[in-house]
Scaffold this motif. Sequence first.
Motif, short mmCIF file in Angstrom:
data_model
loop_
_atom_site.label_atom_id
_atom_site.label_comp_id
_atom_site.label_asym_id
_atom_site.label_seq_id
_atom_site.Cartn_x
_atom_site.Cartn_y
_atom_site.Cartn_z
N VAL A 1 0.77 -1.04 -0.01
CA VAL A 1 0.10 -0.09 0.04
C VAL A 1 0.92 1.01 0.01
O VAL A 1 1.85 1.24 0.74
CB VAL A 1 -0.85 0.04 1.16
CG1 VAL A 1 -1.78 1.21 1.25
CG2 VAL A 1 -1.80 -1.22 1.38
N ASN A 2 0.75 2.10 -0.82
CA ASN A 2 1.39 3.42 -1.03
C ASN A 2 0.90 4.35 0.13
O ASN A 2 0.07 5.30 -0.12
CB ASN A 2 1.33 3.95 -2.34
CG ASN A 2 2.07 5.41 -2.48
OD1 ASN A 2 3.14 5.57 -1.48
ND2 ASN A 2 1.85 6.32 -3.33
N GLY A 3 1.21 4.28 1.53
CA GLY A 3 0.84 4.84 2.33
C GLY A 3 1.01 3.93 3.70
O GLY A 3 1.51 2.90 3.74
N ARG A 4 0.88 4.81 4.84
CA ARG A 4 1.06 4.23 6.10
C ARG A 4 -0.17 3.72 6.85
O ARG A 4 -1.21 4.47 6.83
CB ARG A 4 1.83 5.33 7.07
CG ARG A 4 3.21 5.29 6.77
CD ARG A 4 4.25 4.12 7.19
NE ARG A 4 3.89 4.14 8.76
CZ ARG A 4 3.86 2.93 9.44
NH1 ARG A 4 3.55 1.81 8.71
NH2 ARG A 4 3.70 2.93 10.57
N MET A 5 -0.20 2.56 7.47
CA MET A 5 -1.22 2.08 8.17
C MET A 5 -2.47 1.91 7.60
O MET A 5 -3.56 2.63 7.70
CB MET A 5 -1.46 2.79 9.41
CG MET A 5 -0.20 3.01 10.51
SD MET A 5 -0.78 4.04 11.89
CE MET A 5 0.75 4.71 11.87
N PRO A 6 -2.63 1.08 6.56
CA PRO A 6 -3.74 0.73 5.82
C PRO A 6 -4.88 0.08 6.89
O PRO A 6 -4.66 -0.71 7.40
CB PRO A 6 -3.58 -0.39 4.77
CG PRO A 6 -2.21 -0.85 5.29
CD PRO A 6 -1.50 0.02 6.02
N ARG A 7 -6.19 0.97 6.53
CA ARG A 7 -7.04 0.44 7.65
C ARG A 7 -8.34 0.03 7.09
O ARG A 7 -8.38 -1.28 6.86
CB ARG A 7 -7.45 1.62 8.66
CG ARG A 7 -6.36 2.38 9.37
CD ARG A 7 -6.22 1.71 10.60
NE ARG A 7 -5.02 2.27 11.41
CZ ARG A 7 -5.29 3.16 12.41
NH1 ARG A 7 -6.31 3.84 12.53
NH2 ARG A 7 -4.28 3.72 12.97
N ALA A 8 -9.13 0.74 6.69
CA ALA A 8 -10.75 0.31 6.29
C ALA A 8 -10.33 -0.32 4.81
O ALA A 8 -9.59 0.40 3.73
CB ALA A 8 -11.65 1.24 6.18
N LEU A 9 -11.32 -1.31 4.38
CA LEU A 9 -11.42 -1.77 2.99
C LEU A 9 -12.75 -1.90 2.66
O LEU A 9 -13.62 -1.83 3.31
CB LEU A 9 -10.78 -3.41 2.99
CG LEU A 9 -9.32 -3.53 3.60
CD1 LEU A 9 -9.09 -4.94 3.66
CD2 LEU A 9 -8.59 -3.10 2.36
N ALA A 10 -13.00 -1.62 1.21
CA ALA A 10 -14.20 -1.96 0.57
C ALA A 10 -14.01 -2.45 -0.77
O ALA A 10 -12.92 -2.47 -1.45
CB ALA A 10 -14.71 -0.15 0.42
N ARG A 11 -15.07 -2.84 -1.35
CA ARG A 11 -15.09 -3.77 -2.49
C ARG A 11 -16.12 -3.20 -3.21
O ARG A 11 -17.14 -2.71 -2.82
CB ARG A 11 -14.93 -5.12 -2.21
CG ARG A 11 -16.41 -5.66 -2.04
CD ARG A 11 -16.46 -7.11 -1.84
NE ARG A 11 -17.69 -7.63 -1.64
CZ ARG A 11 -18.87 -8.09 -2.43
NH1 ARG A 11 -18.42 -8.07 -3.71
NH2 ARG A 11 -19.80 -8.43 -2.18
N THR A 12 -15.97 -3.45 -4.65
CA THR A 12 -17.11 -2.99 -5.53
C THR A 12 -18.26 -3.99 -5.43
O THR A 12 -17.95 -4.89 -4.99
CB THR A 12 -16.71 -2.86 -7.00
OG1 THR A 12 -16.06 -4.45 -7.38
CG2 THR A 12 -15.59 -1.82 -7.21
N VAL A 13 -19.33 -3.53 -5.82
CA VAL A 13 -20.70 -4.27 -5.68
C VAL A 13 -20.48 -5.76 -6.44
O VAL A 13 -20.67 -6.76 -5.92
CB VAL A 13 -21.82 -3.66 -6.29
CG1 VAL A 13 -23.10 -4.35 -6.26
CG2 VAL A 13 -22.00 -2.47 -5.41
N ASP A 14 -19.75 -5.67 -7.65
CA ASP A 14 -19.50 -6.86 -8.50
C ASP A 14 -18.37 -7.99 -7.92
O ASP A 14 -18.07 -8.90 -8.30
CB ASP A 14 -19.22 -6.63 -9.90
CG ASP A 14 -18.15 -6.00 -10.14
OD1 ASP A 14 -17.16 -5.50 -9.29
OD2 ASP A 14 -17.98 -5.71 -11.43
N GLY A 15 -17.84 -7.24 -6.75
CA GLY A 15 -16.68 -8.03 -6.04
C GLY A 15 -15.27 -8.25 -6.98
O GLY A 15 -14.52 -8.83 -6.57
N THR A 16 -15.08 -7.32 -7.99
CA THR A 16 -13.98 -7.41 -8.66
C THR A 16 -12.80 -6.53 -8.31
O THR A 16 -11.72 -6.61 -8.69
CB THR A 16 -14.32 -6.92 -10.03
OG1 THR A 16 -14.74 -5.65 -10.36
CG2 THR A 16 -15.24 -8.04 -11.00
#
Length: 184
Positions: free
Chosen positions: A139-154
């Motif tokens: 991850v281009n950043g420090r401390m990745p936290r929350a994740l989300a996905r597209t509705v179709d899961g791709t």
Amino acid sequence: SRIMSGPPFVHFESAHIRPATMTPSGDRLLVVNTPDGYLRVFDIASEPNPVPLADVPVGLEPVSVSCPDDSTAWVVNWISDNVSIVNLNTMHVRATLRVGDEPADVVFANGKAYVSVSQEDVVKVYDQGTLAQVGTVAVNGRMPRALARTVDGTQVYVAAFLGGNRATVLSPAEVPVDSMPIDP
């Protein structure tokens, strides 16, 4: 007798990322109890108010819960550095997956589980069936936290605590000079 004095007691609790979720069918609500280290399962299908069904002990400081299906919950434990995989039929932890220092969230896409690991600045990818790690995404950043996905899961999206794009909600006047990043 001597009276002890000192700073007041400070209650420490890890920050929630996804503390509550519903099962895909919408009949149960799952909520992490961070200070006590368990997952509380509620029935929300039959009553006008949630009815507690079970308290399932998980790891230390659970901060996130997500369900790939109606029978399984993945609970992310910040301090334990693991994910508890809970069987929602038996209300027991069926597996514990060691993922790395300070995991924060989990989502499911493309038939895989994606776990953000904040102190390693990565998202680790796991096969949901075998629980084997099948990839790592830097991850281009420090401390990745929350994740989300597209509705179709791709696609999976990552929100980092300290993003690599230098975005902020503060005005330049509010940022102390000594905290500004130095260009390489």
